[in-house]
Design an enzyme around this catalytic site. Structure first.
Site, short mmCIF file in Angstrom:
data_model
loop_
_atom_site.label_atom_id
_atom_site.label_comp_id
_atom_site.label_asym_id
_atom_site.label_seq_id
_atom_site.Cartn_x
_atom_site.Cartn_y
_atom_site.Cartn_z
N TYR A 249 0.85 -1.19 0.00
CA TYR A 249 0.00 0.00 0.00
C TYR A 249 0.89 1.24 0.00
CZ TYR A 249 0.53 -0.83 5.08
OH TYR A 249 1.03 -1.09 6.34
N HIS A 299 6.01 -0.55 1.09
CA HIS A 299 5.87 0.52 0.11
C HIS A 299 6.96 0.34 -0.96
CE1 HIS A 299 3.53 2.09 3.33
NE2 HIS A 299 4.59 2.39 4.08
#
Ligand code: C5P
Length: 327
Positions: A249, A299
């Site tokens: 995410y 990430h």
């Protein structure tokens, strides 16, 4: 003769069809094109350039959805099933979402702190990431001269004013990165999981909260009238359209930057990117061994940096990369 007559009538019919159907359709089509041309270049603010103006970059236009709401409110609390499933799957599942909502909306401001539309015609913003490339940059004055200054996580300004400024209007955080804020600052809560909403509702009202994680703060000082809850739908929009599922995410920095694109007309971007040796550290720390952000795989720092660079190349943002001395 009869043959010629039939031919003549056939031709007449043909012209009639053209006149009655094809020409009006062509007229409508060309008219709509003419209309769309100037519309797509219509200015959306009074700055020299406006982020949401269309027709400058197709790459940007297919991603940027100006109708999506960045903020969770009573009006948009019904999260579509696909978004909910994605959000619940980020960290942990929690079935008692509606109970959390009602608790949360009790402490939320009754009005919408993100003004819809623009009351000011040209909103100039600075977003300040936490990169060590800010050290010695002297960007402080430029940052403070913007209408909105967006910061995040454990960012500090004290002692670093000449490089990062001292003004803050919005501060992004999640429970693990929470800090006390000055009055008048918008606290923007990024809920990575439903539990974060409950934690937030409790710490803001000094209610006892069962701390599942000892590192979480049990209380935060912030103006409850200025709270903004980052909408899970907007979170997924960033994941789908901007980071395109690179990383599990998007990072807080990426979420804050896309939020900035949506609420600002012009955006100056500071404090993003590791230094030229790939170190990932914060401007207030001496530690250069950071790197955790890059290697966790949660990430994708490289992909995120590419998006930021591209936004700068097409003129949607202005990217300030820090001084070489800081690297
Ligand atoms: O480290 P932290 O998550 O608090 O940093 C906030 C944001 O600043 C990150 O999500 C990232 O986008 C940006 N950052 C960066 N380079 C660094 C440190 C932070 O781009 N060295």
């Amino acid at each position: 003769m009869a043959y010629n007559c039939r031919k003549f009538y056939k031709r007449k019919k043909f012209f009639l069809v053209i006149c009655c159907f094809v020409l009006p359709l062509y007229f409508l089509y060309s008219h709509s094109l003419v209309k769309e041309g100037p519309q797509s270049l219509k200015k959306t603010c009074s700055c020299e350039t406006c982020i949401s103006d269309r027709g400058i970059s197709r790459w940007f236009d297919v991603r940027f959805n100006s109708s999506i709401q960045p903020q969770l409110t009573r009006r948009n609390e019904n999260i579509p099933q696909d978004i909910l499933l994605w959000w619940l799957g980020l960290q942990s599942r929690h079935p008692r979402l509606s109970m959390m909502y009602s608790r949360l909306f009790e402490v939320m401001p009754k009005f919408n702190p993100i003004k819809n539309g623009h009351s000011c015609n040209c909103r100039r913003c600075a977003i300040v990431g936490n990169s060590g490339n800010l050290k010695g940059s002297n960007y402080g004055q430029l940052i403070d001269s913007q209408d909105y200054v967006i910061r995040m996580n454990r960012a500090v300004t004290k002692g670093h004013e000449s490089d990062v400024g001292k003004k803050t209007t919005h501060h992004f955080m999640y429970p693990e990165s929470a800090k006390d804020l000055e009055p008048n600052v918008h606290l923007v809560l990024v809920p990575f999981k439903p539990h974060d909403l409950l934690w937030f509702a409790n710490v803001l009202t000094n209610k006892n909260f069962f701390l599942t994680h000892r590192k979480l703060k049990g209380h935060i000082t912030a103006d409850s009238n200025k709270v903004i809850i980052f909408h899970p739908g907007f979170f997924k929009y960033v994941h789908d359209e901007w980071t395109e599922h690179h990383g599990r995410y998007p990072s807080t920095g990426m979420l804050a930057l896309i939020f900035g694109l949506h609420i600002c007309d012009q955006l100056l971007v500071f404090g993003y990117g590791g230094d030229r040796n790939g170190n990932w550290h914060h401007y207030w720390e001496n530690n250069r061994l950071g790197g955790a952000f890059r290697v966790t795989g949660v990430h994708n720092a490289t992909f995120e940096m590419n998006i930021i660079t591209r936004l700068a190349e097409i003129g949607k943002i202005q990217l300030y990369r820090g001084t070489p001395a800081a690297s």
